[in-house]
Enzyme design. Structure first.
Site, mmCIF file in Angstrom:
data_model
loop_
_atom_site.group_PDB
_atom_site.id
_atom_site.type_symbol
_atom_site.label_atom_id
_atom_site.label_comp_id
_atom_site.label_asym_id
_atom_site.label_seq_id
_atom_site.Cartn_x
_atom_site.Cartn_y
_atom_site.Cartn_z
ATOM 1 N N HIS A 63 -17.660 22.589 8.764
ATOM 2 C CA HIS A 63 -18.119 23.466 9.836
ATOM 3 C C HIS A 63 -18.223 22.614 11.096
ATOM 4 O O HIS A 63 -18.472 21.411 11.036
ATOM 5 C CB HIS A 63 -19.495 24.042 9.454
ATOM 6 C CG HIS A 63 -20.014 25.109 10.356
ATOM 7 N ND1 HIS A 63 -20.560 24.826 11.583
ATOM 8 C CD2 HIS A 63 -20.105 26.454 10.206
ATOM 9 C CE1 HIS A 63 -20.963 25.961 12.151
ATOM 10 N NE2 HIS A 63 -20.686 26.957 11.344
ATOM 11 N N GLN A 110 -24.172 26.207 2.689
ATOM 12 C CA GLN A 110 -23.557 27.217 1.825
ATOM 13 C C GLN A 110 -23.856 26.956 0.356
ATOM 14 O O GLN A 110 -23.317 27.651 -0.518
ATOM 15 C CB GLN A 110 -22.042 27.235 2.050
ATOM 16 C CG GLN A 110 -21.627 27.585 3.461
ATOM 17 C CD GLN A 110 -21.931 29.020 3.838
ATOM 18 O OE1 GLN A 110 -22.115 29.882 2.977
ATOM 19 N NE2 GLN A 110 -21.995 29.300 5.132
ATOM 20 N N LYS A 149 -29.453 31.914 5.877
ATOM 21 C CA LYS A 149 -28.426 32.214 4.884
ATOM 22 C C LYS A 149 -29.018 32.379 3.485
ATOM 23 O O LYS A 149 -28.292 32.729 2.545
ATOM 24 C CB LYS A 149 -27.362 31.108 4.870
ATOM 25 C CG LYS A 149 -26.614 30.929 6.187
ATOM 26 C CD LYS A 149 -25.551 29.856 6.082
ATOM 27 C CE LYS A 149 -24.995 29.462 7.434
ATOM 28 N NZ LYS A 149 -24.251 30.526 8.113
ATOM 29 N N CYS A 178 -15.980 28.835 12.642
ATOM 30 C CA CYS A 178 -16.477 27.511 13.051
ATOM 31 C C CYS A 178 -15.907 26.421 12.155
ATOM 32 O O CYS A 178 -16.571 25.417 11.855
ATOM 33 C CB CYS A 178 -18.003 27.469 13.046
ATOM 34 S SG CYS A 178 -18.765 28.522 14.288
#
Length: 418
Positions: free
Chosen positions: A133, A213, A236, A376
Site C-alpha cells: 500500500h 489487512q 477495517k 493505493c
C-alpha cells in the site's frame, strides 16, 4: 441457499450491523463488498461510542474529577484489550495513532532521527516490496530521500506472490529495516513472514509489518510473528475511523526518539530542553483519539467473542467459493493468486476491456458496493500492465448469496457493454 463448511452464523451476525439492512436504488438491499477499504460497525461499537460521549466525555490522564478518571480508565482499558488481542508482552508496547499510515510514518521518522545502532543513513538500505500500500511505500521513499539510504524492494511473480528468489541480494548486511505487508490489500496475497524475518534477523535488520489487512481477519500474535513493529488500523476491524495502532518491542520504544512533540509525551520541560515520558505516552503527543480508542476496544471485544479462528475459517470458505464463481465469468482475470490458498478475503479482477470504473458503476446500480481503482497500490497495477482493477473484499458478515449477487451483477455488466 448455498451451504459451505466453516461458515459463521451470518444471519445472527448481520443483525448486529444496522447498515446491512439499508436499501438503496429503488429498494435493493446493499451488498457490501468493500471491506478492505473499511468495515461496517456493529451496534456494540456504536453503543460504546454513544455511551462514552453521553456519560464519560473528558480529557484523559491529567484530570482528577470523576469524568476525567472514567475517560482515562476507558482509554487505557482499550489499550489493555488491544494488547491482549495481539498477544503483546506488555500493554506499554501498544501505541495509539490515528491510522496505520501514521503508525508506519512514526517508525520511519524514529529511524531517521535515531542514534546508532538504529539510525538509517546513506550507508544503509531500506527494503520494501512492490505489493505495498502507498502507506508503506511513501514514508520509506521520504526517509530515503532525506537520509540518502538506498531503497530496495522485492518484485511480484506472475501469480501475485512475492519473488524471494534473490532474497540474499535484496536483504544484505547494509539493510537496516525491512517493511512489508502481511496481506496484500489489492491481491489478498498472504506473504511468507517467516522466510523474510529469518533473513532479516540473519543480517541484524529490523522488521516492520503492515498488518492492516491481517488484524481484522486472522489471529495476530506479535510474539509469534517475531517482528519488531506491527501496524494496523481500527476502521477495517469493526472499529471507528481515526484510530490506529503501532506495536513495538519495548526495548526499541525505550531507545528510539519520539515522532511528535507536545503535551502528555513529556516528563519535564524547561525553556532549554525536555525529557520524555516512557512509552507508550512518549509517542502519543497531545489529546489522543479517546472515543475512537474506546470504540476500538469494543470492536476487539466483539471480534474476540466470535473468535478470530472462526472468522478466518469463514472468510476462507467465502473466498474459495468466490474464486470458483468468478473464474466462471467469461473474460474475467483475477489479479493475484487464482486459488484460495495463502490468500485473504480480497479479490481484484479485470473484466475484458471494460474499465473498472464502469464495472463499479453498473454494479452499484445493482446495489453491489465494490472498490475500483489502483487501491493505493499503483505499483501492482503497473506490474500487471493494467490501469486499475475492480476489487471485492469480504468479511465476517459476508455470505455466499452476496458472492452470487456479484457474479450475477458482472453478467449484467457484460450484457450492458456487450
Amino acid at each position: 441457499m448455498t451451504q459451505l463448511p466453516g461458515l459463521l452464523d451470518t444471519e445472527a451476525i448481520r443483525k448486529d450491523f444496522p447498515i446491512l439492512d439499508r436499501q438503496i436504488h429503488d429498494g435493493r438491499k446493499v451488498v457490501y463488498l468493500d471491506n478492505a477499504a473499511t468495515s461496517q460497525k456493529p451496534r456494540q461499537v456504536l453503543d460504546a461510542l454513544n455511551a462514552y460521549y453521553e456519560r464519560h466525555n473528558a480529557n484523559v490522564h491529567r484530570g482528577v474529577h470523576v469524568l476525567a478518571e472514567e475517560a482515562t480508565a476507558l482509554y487505557e482499558g482499550a489499550r489493555d484489550k488491544v494488547a491482549a488481542f495481539i498477544n503483546a508482552p506488555s500493554r506499554d508496547e501498544v501505541i495509539f495513532t490515528k491510522n496505520a499510515s501514521e503508525s508506519l510514518n512514526l517508525v520511519a521518522n524514529m529511524l531517521g532521527w535515531a542514534e546508532e545502532p538504529y539510525r538509517v543513513d546513506r550507508e544503509t538500505e531500506i527494503v520494501i516490496t512492490e505489493m505495498e500500500h502507498h502507506s508503506n511505500i511513501v514514508p520509506w521513499q521520504l526517509l530515503s530521500q532525506r537520509t540518502g539510504a538506498k531503497l530496495k524492494w522485492f518484485g511480484i511473480t506472475d501469480d501475485g506472490r512475492l519473488d524471494l528468489s534473490n532474497i540474499d541480494e535484496i536483504i544484505t548486511e547494509q539493510t537496516k529495516i525491512v517493511s512489508f505487508t502481511l496481506v496484500s490489500n489489492i491481491m489478498g496475497t498472504i506473504n511468507p513472514v517467516e522466510t523474510i524475518i529469518r533473513r532479516a534477523q540473519e543480517v541484524g535488520a529490523l522488521v516492520c509489518i503492515d498488518a492492516s489487512q491481517a488484524a481484522p481477519h486472522m489471529v495476530l500474535d506479535v510474539q509469534a510473528l517475531q517482528a519488531d513493529f506491527v501496524a494496523f488500523t481500527g476502521h477495517k476491524m469493526c472499529g471507528p475511523t481515526g484510530i490506529g495502532v503501532l506495536w513495538g518491542r519495548q526495548e526499541l520504544l525505550e531507545d528510539l526518539p519520539p515522532f511528535l512533540g507536545g503535551g502528555e509525551m513529556i516528563e519535564t520541560v524547561s525553556m532549554h530542553s525536555s525529557t520524555y515520558a516512557p512509552a507508550p505516552h512518549k509517542f502519543e503527543a497531545g489529546t489522543p483519539p479517546i472515543a475512537q480508542a474506546v470504540g476500538l476496544g469494543a470492536a476487539v471485544d466483539y471480534l474476540s467473542s466470535i473468535g478470530m479462528d472462526n472468522i478466518a475459517a469463514h472468510e476462507h470458505a467465502i473466498t474459495e467459493y468466490a474464486v470458483k464463481r468468478l473464474l466462471e465469468v467469461p473474460d474475467l482475470r483475477i489479479i493475484g493468486p487464482s486459488t484460495a490458498e495463502e490468500r485473504g478475503a480480497t479479490l481484484s479482477f479485470t473484466l475484458g476491456d471494460i474499465h473498472p470504473h464502469d464495472v463499479g458503476q453498473v454494479l452499484d446500480e445493482q446495489g453491489i458496493a465494490v472498490r475500483v481503482g489502483h487501491h493505493c497500490a499503483r505499483p501492482v497495477c503497473l506490474r500487471f500492465g493494467i490501469p486499475a482493477t475492480t476489487r471485492a473484499s469480504f468479511y465476517l458478515y459476508s455470505t455466499p448469496a452476496e458472492v452470487d449477487a456479484l457474479v450475477e451483477g458482472l453478467e449484467h455488466v457484460r450484457n450492458f457493454f456487450g
